[in-house]
Design a protein around this motif. Sequence first.
Motif, short mmCIF file in Angstrom:
data_model
loop_
_atom_site.label_atom_id
_atom_site.label_comp_id
_atom_site.label_asym_id
_atom_site.label_seq_id
_atom_site.Cartn_x
_atom_site.Cartn_y
_atom_site.Cartn_z
N PHE A 197 3.93 -26.13 13.61
CA PHE A 197 5.09 -26.53 12.80
C PHE A 197 4.94 -26.08 11.35
O PHE A 197 5.43 -26.70 10.42
CB PHE A 197 5.39 -28.04 12.90
N THR A 242 6.48 -23.89 9.73
CA THR A 242 7.72 -23.55 9.02
C THR A 242 8.44 -24.76 8.46
O THR A 242 9.38 -24.62 7.68
CB THR A 242 8.67 -22.78 9.96
N GLU A 243 8.02 -25.94 8.85
CA GLU A 243 8.61 -27.19 8.35
C GLU A 243 7.90 -27.56 7.04
O GLU A 243 6.88 -28.24 7.05
CB GLU A 243 8.45 -28.32 9.37
N GLN A 244 8.44 -27.11 5.91
CA GLN A 244 7.74 -27.24 4.64
C GLN A 244 7.36 -28.67 4.28
O GLN A 244 6.24 -28.91 3.83
CB GLN A 244 8.58 -26.62 3.52
N ALA A 263 6.96 -31.24 6.31
CA ALA A 263 5.97 -31.72 7.26
C ALA A 263 4.60 -31.14 6.94
O ALA A 263 3.58 -31.84 7.00
CB ALA A 263 6.38 -31.35 8.69
N PHE A 271 12.14 -34.34 8.70
CA PHE A 271 11.66 -33.24 9.54
C PHE A 271 11.63 -33.63 11.01
O PHE A 271 10.75 -33.24 11.76
CB PHE A 271 10.33 -32.66 9.06
N SER A 331 11.53 -31.04 14.34
CA SER A 331 10.34 -30.47 14.95
C SER A 331 9.60 -31.55 15.74
O SER A 331 8.97 -32.43 15.16
CB SER A 331 9.42 -29.89 13.87
#
Length: 119
Positions: free
Chosen positions: A32, A34-36, A38, A84, A87
Motif C-alpha cells: 500500500f 501509494t496511499e500517502q 497510510a 485511507f 486500501s
Amino acid sequence: MSLLERLSAYWQDTLNFLLGVGLFFSPWLFGFGTEQLAVLNAYVVGGIIAVMALMALFAFQTWEDVVSGLLGAWLVISPWVLGFTGSDAAVLTHVLAGIVVIVLAIWSTNEHGAGHLTV
C-alpha cells in the motif's frame, strides 16, 4: 540481566518492538505504498512504537504502556480518520496492528506494571 534474558522476560515489549518495525515496513510488505497518509501513519506510529518498546525493555515507565494503548487505539481508527479506507491492505494492517498493540499494552501493564525492573 543479559539482553536475551530481558527479551525473553519482557516478551510483550519485544513483540511490540517487532510489531513497530513491521508496521514501519508494512507499506512495502503489503503493497500500500501509494496511499500517502497510510504510509506516513505507518512510518510515524510504527517508529514510535518500536522506540517506546526499546525504552520499556531497559527503563520501564508505566506511562509507556498507556501511550502504547493510545497509539493502538489510533491505529484502529486512523483509516477512517485519515481517509485511507480504499486500501484493504492498509486498513487491515493498521486495525490488526492496533488491536495487538492494545492487547500487549494491557497485558504488560497487568503483568509488569508494578514489578518491571528498571536499570
